[in-house]
Motif scaffolding. Structure first.
Motif, PDB file in Angstrom:
ATOM      1  N   GLY A  80       0.790  -1.222   0.000  1.00 49.49           N
ATOM      2  CA  GLY A  80       0.000   0.000   0.000  1.00 49.49           C
ATOM      3  C   GLY A  80       0.821   1.269   0.000  1.00 49.49           C
ATOM      4  N   ARG A  81       2.127   1.151   0.250  1.00 48.27           N
ATOM      5  CA  ARG A  81       3.012   2.334   0.270  1.00 48.27           C
ATOM      6  C   ARG A  81       4.056   2.281  -0.836  1.00 48.27           C
ATOM      7  NH1 ARG A  81       6.359   3.158   4.394  1.00 48.27           N
ATOM      8  NH2 ARG A  81       6.581   0.942   4.932  1.00 48.27           N
ATOM      9  N   PHE A  82       4.527   1.090  -1.171  1.00 41.85           N
ATOM     10  CA  PHE A  82       5.555   0.927  -2.196  1.00 41.85           C
ATOM     11  C   PHE A  82       4.943   0.306  -3.442  1.00 41.85           C
ATOM     12  CE2 PHE A  82       9.468   0.377   0.836  1.00 41.85           C
ATOM     13  CZ  PHE A  82       9.127   1.569   1.462  1.00 41.85           C
ATOM     14  N   THR A  83       5.498   0.657  -4.598  1.00 37.83           N
ATOM     15  CA  THR A  83       5.043   0.095  -5.864  1.00 37.83           C
ATOM     16  C   THR A  83       6.243  -0.294  -6.711  1.00 37.83           C
ATOM     17  OG1 THR A  83       3.059   1.485  -5.841  1.00 37.83           O
ATOM     18  CG2 THR A  83       3.668   0.442  -7.921  1.00 37.83           C
ATOM     19  N   ILE A  84       6.274  -1.544  -7.153  1.00 36.91           N
ATOM     20  CA  ILE A  84       7.326  -2.014  -8.039  1.00 36.91           C
ATOM     21  C   ILE A  84       6.782  -2.033  -9.458  1.00 36.91           C
ATOM     22  CG2 ILE A  84       6.740  -4.461  -7.726  1.00 36.91           C
ATOM     23  CD1 ILE A  84       9.752  -5.079  -7.954  1.00 36.91           C
ATOM     24  N   SER A  85       7.632  -1.650 -10.409  1.00 34.26           N
ATOM     25  CA  SER A  85       7.250  -1.687 -11.816  1.00 34.26           C
ATOM     26  C   SER A  85       8.497  -1.932 -12.650  1.00 34.26           C
ATOM     27  CB  SER A  85       6.563  -0.388 -12.234  1.00 34.26           C
ATOM     28  OG  SER A  85       7.436   0.715 -12.068  1.00 34.26           O
ATOM     29  N   ARG A  86       8.275  -2.272 -13.920  1.00 33.76           N
ATOM     30  CA  ARG A  86       9.403  -2.529 -14.789  1.00 33.76           C
ATOM     31  C   ARG A  86       9.113  -1.974 -16.175  1.00 33.76           C
ATOM     32  NH1 ARG A  86      10.488  -8.660 -14.703  1.00 33.76           N
ATOM     33  NH2 ARG A  86      12.047  -8.097 -16.291  1.00 33.76           N
ATOM     34  N   ASP A  87      10.183  -1.574 -16.847  1.00 30.92           N
ATOM     35  CA  ASP A  87      10.116  -1.102 -18.222  1.00 30.92           C
ATOM     36  C   ASP A  87      11.117  -1.939 -19.009  1.00 30.92           C
ATOM     37  OD1 ASP A  87      10.306   0.190 -20.659  1.00 30.92           O
ATOM     38  OD2 ASP A  87      10.122   2.189 -19.786  1.00 30.92           O
ATOM     39  N   ASN A  88      10.617  -2.946 -19.693  1.00 35.16           N
ATOM     40  CA  ASN A  88      11.522  -3.853 -20.409  1.00 35.16           C
ATOM     41  C   ASN A  88      12.243  -3.156 -21.562  1.00 35.16           C
ATOM     42  OD1 ASN A  88      10.925  -5.976 -18.700  1.00 35.16           O
ATOM     43  ND2 ASN A  88       9.365  -6.841 -20.049  1.00 35.16           N
ATOM     44  N   ALA A  89      11.629  -2.141 -22.129  1.00 37.50           N
ATOM     45  CA  ALA A  89      12.285  -1.410 -23.225  1.00 37.50           C
ATOM     46  C   ALA A  89      13.521  -0.669 -22.728  1.00 37.50           C
ATOM     47  CB  ALA A  89      11.304  -0.437 -23.858  1.00 37.50           C
ATOM     48  N   LYS A  90      13.507  -0.304 -21.453  1.00 38.04           N
ATOM     49  CA  LYS A  90      14.634   0.431 -20.869  1.00 38.04           C
ATOM     50  C   LYS A  90      15.504  -0.459 -19.973  1.00 38.04           C
ATOM     51  CE  LYS A  90      12.338   4.920 -20.863  1.00 38.04           C
ATOM     52  NZ  LYS A  90      11.903   6.089 -20.042  1.00 38.04           N
ATOM     53  N   ASN A  91      15.150  -1.739 -19.879  1.00 35.21           N
ATOM     54  CA  ASN A  91      15.887  -2.651 -18.997  1.00 35.21           C
ATOM     55  C   ASN A  91      16.000  -2.099 -17.579  1.00 35.21           C
ATOM     56  OD1 ASN A  91      16.275  -4.463 -21.073  1.00 35.21           O
ATOM     57  ND2 ASN A  91      18.481  -4.634 -20.789  1.00 35.21           N
ATOM     58  N   THR A  92      14.899  -1.583 -17.091  1.00 30.29           N
ATOM     59  CA  THR A  92      14.921  -0.916 -15.797  1.00 30.29           C
ATOM     60  C   THR A  92      13.735  -1.367 -14.947  1.00 30.29           C
ATOM     61  OG1 THR A  92      16.015   1.013 -16.743  1.00 30.29           O
ATOM     62  CG2 THR A  92      14.956   1.315 -14.605  1.00 30.29           C
ATOM     63  N   VAL A  93      14.003  -1.557 -13.665  1.00 29.81           N
ATOM     64  CA  VAL A  93      12.943  -1.824 -12.698  1.00 29.81           C
ATOM     65  C   VAL A  93      12.948  -0.691 -11.680  1.00 29.81           C
ATOM     66  CG1 VAL A  93      14.431  -3.276 -11.245  1.00 29.81           C
ATOM     67  CG2 VAL A  93      11.949  -3.529 -11.139  1.00 29.81           C
ATOM     68  N   TYR A  94      11.764  -0.315 -11.238  1.00 32.38           N
ATOM     69  CA  TYR A  94      11.600   0.818 -10.337  1.00 32.38           C
ATOM     70  C   TYR A  94      10.949   0.366  -9.031  1.00 32.38           C
ATOM     71  CZ  TYR A  94      12.100   3.255 -14.799  1.00 32.38           C
ATOM     72  OH  TYR A  94      12.542   3.696 -16.021  1.00 32.38           O
ATOM     73  N   LEU A  95      11.212   1.155  -8.002  1.00 31.57           N
ATOM     74  CA  LEU A  95      10.504   0.979  -6.743  1.00 31.57           C
ATOM     75  C   LEU A  95      10.110   2.366  -6.250  1.00 31.57           C
ATOM     76  CD1 LEU A  95       9.563  -1.144  -4.650  1.00 31.57           C
ATOM     77  CD2 LEU A  95      11.619  -0.568  -3.322  1.00 31.57           C
ATOM     78  N   GLN A  96       8.816   2.645  -6.286  1.00 27.57           N
ATOM     79  CA  GLN A  96       8.291   3.905  -5.782  1.00 27.57           C
ATOM     80  C   GLN A  96       8.001   3.746  -4.298  1.00 27.57           C
ATOM     81  OE1 GLN A  96       7.797   6.906  -7.450  1.00 27.57           O
ATOM     82  NE2 GLN A  96       7.273   7.729  -5.434  1.00 27.57           N
ATOM     83  N   LEU A  97       8.619   4.594  -3.488  1.00 30.43           N
ATOM     84  CA  LEU A  97       8.448   4.526  -2.050  1.00 30.43           C
ATOM     85  C   LEU A  97       7.670   5.757  -1.585  1.00 30.43           C
ATOM     86  CD1 LEU A  97      11.265   3.127  -2.883  1.00 30.43           C
ATOM     87  CD2 LEU A  97      11.885   3.396  -0.505  1.00 30.43           C
ATOM     88  N   ASN A  98       6.479   5.554  -1.088  1.00 24.40           N
ATOM     89  CA  ASN A  98       5.635   6.630  -0.583  1.00 24.40           C
ATOM     90  C   ASN A  98       5.380   6.454   0.912  1.00 24.40           C
ATOM     91  OD1 ASN A  98       5.378   7.678  -3.214  1.00 24.40           O
ATOM     92  ND2 ASN A  98       3.520   6.479  -3.596  1.00 24.40           N
ATOM     93  N   SER A  99       4.976   7.528   1.542  1.00 22.84           N
ATOM     94  CA  SER A  99       4.643   7.496   2.977  1.00 22.84           C
ATOM     95  C   SER A  99       5.747   6.831   3.779  1.00 22.84           C
ATOM     96  CB  SER A  99       3.308   6.763   3.195  1.00 22.84           C
ATOM     97  OG  SER A  99       2.263   7.366   2.466  1.00 22.84           O
ATOM     98  N   LEU A 100       6.960   7.273   3.533  1.00 29.80           N
ATOM     99  CA  LEU A 100       8.102   6.625   4.155  1.00 29.80           C
ATOM    100  C   LEU A 100       8.115   6.808   5.665  1.00 29.80           C
ATOM    101  CD1 LEU A 100      10.711   7.433   1.412  1.00 29.80           C
ATOM    102  CD2 LEU A 100      10.270   5.155   2.332  1.00 29.80           C
ATOM    103  N   LYS A 101       8.618   5.785   6.321  1.00 28.67           N
ATOM    104  CA  LYS A 101       8.716   5.766   7.776  1.00 28.67           C
ATOM    105  C   LYS A 101      10.181   5.580   8.179  1.00 28.67           C
ATOM    106  CE  LYS A 101       4.297   3.286   7.976  1.00 28.67           C
ATOM    107  NZ  LYS A 101       3.612   2.056   8.460  1.00 28.67           N
ATOM    108  N   PRO A 102      10.555   5.999   9.367  1.00 29.38           N
ATOM    109  CA  PRO A 102      11.944   5.786   9.809  1.00 29.38           C
ATOM    110  C   PRO A 102      12.360   4.319   9.737  1.00 29.38           C
ATOM    111  CG  PRO A 102      10.866   7.353  11.247  1.00 29.38           C
ATOM    112  CD  PRO A 102       9.800   6.827  10.322  1.00 29.38           C
ATOM    113  N   GLU A 103      11.449   3.416   9.957  1.00 22.42           N
ATOM    114  CA  GLU A 103      11.786   1.986   9.906  1.00 22.42           C
ATOM    115  C   GLU A 103      12.039   1.473   8.483  1.00 22.42           C
ATOM    116  OE1 GLU A 103       9.141   3.381  11.433  1.00 22.42           O
ATOM    117  OE2 GLU A 103       7.352   2.086  11.269  1.00 22.42           O
ATOM    118  N   ASP A 104      11.811   2.318   7.487  1.00 22.87           N
ATOM    119  CA  ASP A 104      12.158   1.963   6.107  1.00 22.87           C
ATOM    120  C   ASP A 104      13.636   2.234   5.811  1.00 22.87           C
ATOM    121  OD1 ASP A 104       8.997   3.327   5.106  1.00 22.87           O
ATOM    122  OD2 ASP A 104       9.511   1.199   5.312  1.00 22.87           O
ATOM    123  N   THR A 105      14.331   2.847   6.749  1.00 23.83           N
ATOM    124  CA  THR A 105      15.751   3.136   6.567  1.00 23.83           C
ATOM    125  C   THR A 105      16.541   1.846   6.390  1.00 23.83           C
ATOM    126  OG1 THR A 105      15.654   5.188   7.832  1.00 23.83           O
ATOM    127  CG2 THR A 105      17.803   4.108   7.669  1.00 23.83           C
TER     128      THR A 105
END
Length: 125
Positions: free
Chosen positions: A66-91
């Motif tokens: 519910g806070r992080f989202t993983i996605s990939r773009d095969n054309a760019k050979n790249t995977v992403y991780l969107q981190l939202n609503s970050l908490k200190p324990e995500d360090t």
């Protein structure tokens, strides 16, 4: 051989957002499951998220759902991780990982063959 290079880490305040990127070399990216793991200081590496090669099928650790989202773009050979609503324990140091070509991977780190060098994410309170 696959090489993975993460970027996008940094220092952010609690409640903030970051977007991590992982650029992959090699021809097998589009047929490899990709995952993100993290390792807080003094703790073991833990699963964060995974995206299958065969479709936009994703899995998340309960702690980030519910806070992080993983996605990939095969054309760019790249995977992403969107981190939202970050908490200190995500360090932690966040690592990108790739599974073997065509292989199914779950949440176990030992199922991933290639690893990046990691990028530090620090969340201040």
């Amino acid at each position: 051989q696959v090489q993975l290079v993460e970027s996008g880490g940094g220092l952010v305040q609690a409640g903030g957002s970051l977007r991590l990127s992982c650029a992959a070399s090699g021809r097998t990216f589009s047929t490899s499951d990709m995952g993100w793991f993290r390792q807080p200081t003094g703790k073991e590496r833990e699963f964060v998220a995974r995206v299958r090669w065969s479709g936009p099928l994703t899995s998340y650790a309960d702690s980030v759902k519910g806070r992080f989202t993983i996605s990939r773009d095969n054309a760019k050979n790249t995977v992403y991780l969107q981190l939202n609503s970050l908490k200190p324990e995500d360090t932690a140091i966040y690592y990108c990982a790739a599974g073997s070509r065509w292989a199914y991977t779950s949440t176990r780190a030992d199922e991933y063959v290639y690893w990046g060098q990691g990028t530090q994410v620090t969340v201040s309170s």
